[in-house]
Design a protein around this motif. Structure first.
Motif, PDB file in Angstrom:
ATOM      1  N   GLN A  55     -11.250   0.263  -3.303  1.00 17.05           N
ATOM      2  CA  GLN A  55     -10.479  -0.643  -2.251  1.00 17.05           C
ATOM      3  C   GLN A  55      -9.731   0.428  -1.430  1.00 17.05           C
ATOM      4  O   GLN A  55      -8.572  -0.012  -1.048  1.00 17.05           O
ATOM      5  CB  GLN A  55     -10.159  -1.736  -2.360  1.00 17.05           C
ATOM      6  CG  GLN A  55     -11.109  -2.856  -3.085  1.00 17.05           C
ATOM      7  CD  GLN A  55     -10.452  -3.871  -3.611  1.00 17.05           C
ATOM      8  OE1 GLN A  55      -9.654  -3.951  -4.397  1.00 17.05           O
ATOM      9  NE2 GLN A  55     -10.886  -5.137  -2.992  1.00 17.05           N
ATOM     10  N   ILE A  56     -10.186   1.661  -0.928  1.00 12.99           N
ATOM     11  CA  ILE A  56      -9.383   2.797  -0.623  1.00 12.99           C
ATOM     12  C   ILE A  56      -9.596   2.814   1.016  1.00 12.99           C
ATOM     13  O   ILE A  56     -10.896   2.864   1.259  1.00 12.99           O
ATOM     14  CB  ILE A  56      -9.319   3.983  -1.411  1.00 12.99           C
ATOM     15  CG1 ILE A  56      -8.851   3.942  -2.654  1.00 12.99           C
ATOM     16  CG2 ILE A  56      -8.584   5.201  -0.572  1.00 12.99           C
ATOM     17  CD1 ILE A  56      -7.356   3.577  -2.939  1.00 12.99           C
ATOM     18  N   THR A  57      -8.867   2.883   1.855  1.00 21.13           N
ATOM     19  CA  THR A  57      -9.153   3.221   3.402  1.00 21.13           C
ATOM     20  C   THR A  57      -8.784   4.783   3.605  1.00 21.13           C
ATOM     21  O   THR A  57      -7.877   5.209   2.881  1.00 21.13           O
ATOM     22  CB  THR A  57      -8.413   2.293   4.155  1.00 21.13           C
ATOM     23  OG1 THR A  57      -7.054   2.282   4.075  1.00 21.13           O
ATOM     24  CG2 THR A  57      -9.065   1.079   3.855  1.00 21.13           C
ATOM     25  N   GLY A  58      -9.167   5.134   4.532  1.00 21.66           N
ATOM     26  CA  GLY A  58      -8.660   6.778   4.850  1.00 21.66           C
ATOM     27  C   GLY A  58     -10.084   7.488   5.212  1.00 21.66           C
ATOM     28  O   GLY A  58     -10.996   7.168   5.787  1.00 21.66           O
ATOM     29  N   TYR A  59      -9.899   8.817   5.007  1.00 20.64           N
ATOM     30  CA  TYR A  59     -10.919   9.807   5.225  1.00 20.64           C
ATOM     31  C   TYR A  59     -11.219  11.024   4.271  1.00 20.64           C
ATOM     32  O   TYR A  59     -10.238  11.221   3.313  1.00 20.64           O
ATOM     33  CB  TYR A  59     -11.079  10.327   6.482  1.00 20.64           C
ATOM     34  CG  TYR A  59      -9.596  11.216   6.763  1.00 20.64           C
ATOM     35  CD1 TYR A  59      -9.678  12.673   6.294  1.00 20.64           C
ATOM     36  CD2 TYR A  59      -8.509  10.702   7.268  1.00 20.64           C
ATOM     37  CE1 TYR A  59      -8.611  13.324   6.382  1.00 20.64           C
ATOM     38  CE2 TYR A  59      -7.409  11.598   7.352  1.00 20.64           C
ATOM     39  CZ  TYR A  59      -7.319  12.726   6.918  1.00 20.64           C
ATOM     40  OH  TYR A  59      -6.295  13.794   7.276  1.00 20.64           O
ATOM     41  N   ASN A  87       0.718  -1.184  -0.003  1.00 21.17           N
ATOM     42  CA  ASN A  87      -0.135  -0.024   0.074  1.00 21.17           C
ATOM     43  C   ASN A  87       0.938   1.349  -0.262  1.00 21.17           C
ATOM     44  O   ASN A  87       2.138   1.315   0.559  1.00 21.17           O
ATOM     45  CB  ASN A  87      -0.874   0.103   1.182  1.00 21.17           C
ATOM     46  CG  ASN A  87      -2.119  -0.851   1.244  1.00 21.17           C
ATOM     47  OD1 ASN A  87      -2.438  -1.426   0.108  1.00 21.17           O
ATOM     48  ND2 ASN A  87      -2.778  -0.838   2.280  1.00 21.17           N
ATOM     49  N   ILE A  88       0.444   2.144  -0.663  1.00 19.82           N
ATOM     50  CA  ILE A  88       0.801   3.804  -0.650  1.00 19.82           C
ATOM     51  C   ILE A  88      -0.158   4.644  -0.238  1.00 19.82           C
ATOM     52  O   ILE A  88      -1.486   4.068   0.214  1.00 19.82           O
ATOM     53  CB  ILE A  88       1.457   3.993  -1.820  1.00 19.82           C
ATOM     54  CG1 ILE A  88       0.328   4.244  -3.081  1.00 19.82           C
ATOM     55  CG2 ILE A  88       2.444   3.090  -2.450  1.00 19.82           C
ATOM     56  CD1 ILE A  88       0.308   4.891  -4.109  1.00 19.82           C
ATOM     57  N   ALA A  89       0.106   5.625   0.350  1.00 16.26           N
ATOM     58  CA  ALA A  89      -0.702   6.645   0.917  1.00 16.26           C
ATOM     59  C   ALA A  89      -0.624   8.056   0.086  1.00 16.26           C
ATOM     60  O   ALA A  89       0.696   8.490  -0.265  1.00 16.26           O
ATOM     61  CB  ALA A  89      -0.768   6.699   2.315  1.00 16.26           C
ATOM     62  N   ILE A 109      -5.229   3.792  -6.043  1.00 14.56           N
ATOM     63  CA  ILE A 109      -4.989   5.241  -5.621  1.00 14.56           C
ATOM     64  C   ILE A 109      -5.326   6.078  -7.015  1.00 14.56           C
ATOM     65  O   ILE A 109      -5.901   6.942  -6.990  1.00 14.56           O
ATOM     66  CB  ILE A 109      -3.774   5.334  -5.202  1.00 14.56           C
ATOM     67  CG1 ILE A 109      -3.570   4.928  -3.528  1.00 14.56           C
ATOM     68  CG2 ILE A 109      -3.469   6.900  -5.016  1.00 14.56           C
ATOM     69  CD1 ILE A 109      -4.135   5.475  -2.563  1.00 14.56           C
ATOM     70  N   GLU A 110      -4.386   5.465  -8.203  1.00 10.08           N
ATOM     71  CA  GLU A 110      -4.843   6.246  -9.500  1.00 10.08           C
ATOM     72  C   GLU A 110      -6.167   6.210  -9.936  1.00 10.08           C
ATOM     73  O   GLU A 110      -6.522   7.461 -10.353  1.00 10.08           O
ATOM     74  CB  GLU A 110      -3.709   5.742 -10.562  1.00 10.08           C
ATOM     75  CG  GLU A 110      -2.359   5.966 -10.377  1.00 10.08           C
ATOM     76  CD  GLU A 110      -2.180   7.587 -10.460  1.00 10.08           C
ATOM     77  OE1 GLU A 110      -2.854   8.297 -11.338  1.00 10.08           O
ATOM     78  OE2 GLU A 110      -1.460   8.275  -9.538  1.00 10.08           O
ATOM     79  N   GLU A 167      -5.468   5.411   1.535  1.00 10.39           N
ATOM     80  CA  GLU A 167      -4.399   4.522   1.516  1.00 10.39           C
ATOM     81  C   GLU A 167      -4.721   3.439   0.404  1.00 10.39           C
ATOM     82  O   GLU A 167      -6.095   3.091   0.652  1.00 10.39           O
ATOM     83  CB  GLU A 167      -3.945   3.961   2.909  1.00 10.39           C
ATOM     84  CG  GLU A 167      -3.301   5.100   3.666  1.00 10.39           C
ATOM     85  CD  GLU A 167      -2.985   4.573   4.944  1.00 10.39           C
ATOM     86  OE1 GLU A 167      -2.840   3.670   5.137  1.00 10.39           O
ATOM     87  OE2 GLU A 167      -2.682   5.301   6.051  1.00 10.39           O
ATOM     88  N   GLY A 168      -3.924   2.764  -0.142  1.00 10.52           N
ATOM     89  CA  GLY A 168      -4.391   1.469  -0.910  1.00 10.52           C
ATOM     90  C   GLY A 168      -3.115   1.116  -1.961  1.00 10.52           C
ATOM     91  O   GLY A 168      -2.017   1.640  -1.928  1.00 10.52           O
TER      92      GLY A 168
END
Length: 91
Positions: free
Chosen positions: A30-34, A2-4, A54-55, A48-49
């Protein structure tokens, strides 16, 4: 692995359902965060994912919901924290 990324979205992005749009897009990718509104009128996203996810998520953020006008997205590479298990709308 994962990258952020931290994204700052400028334009007509508050009061148009942008945070709910971002939450739905995060689930698709399938991204986590806010996501949260900032006092200066921008929206902040912590994501994060996997890099490809992310792209794809960033492309959705650039489009925004129907009523939004996205003028600019600033992207900052950050270290993943792994503290998020879902994608939250923060008040």
């Amino acid at each position: 692995m994962n990258i952020a990324r931290r994204f700052f979205i400028s334009g007509e992005v508050q009061g148009v359902g942008y945070r709910f749009f971002a939450q739905r897009a995060a689930a698709r990718h399938q991204i986590t965060g806010y996501v949260r509104n900032l006092p200066d009128g921008r929206v902040e996203v912590w994501a994060e994912g996997m890099p490809a996810n992310i792209e794809g998520f960033k492309k959705d953020l650039a489009t925004g919901p129907r009523l939004a006008i996205v003028e600019k997205i600033e992207e900052v590479a950050v270290e993943p924290t792994g503290q998020y298990t879902s994608f939250l709308i923060e008040r």
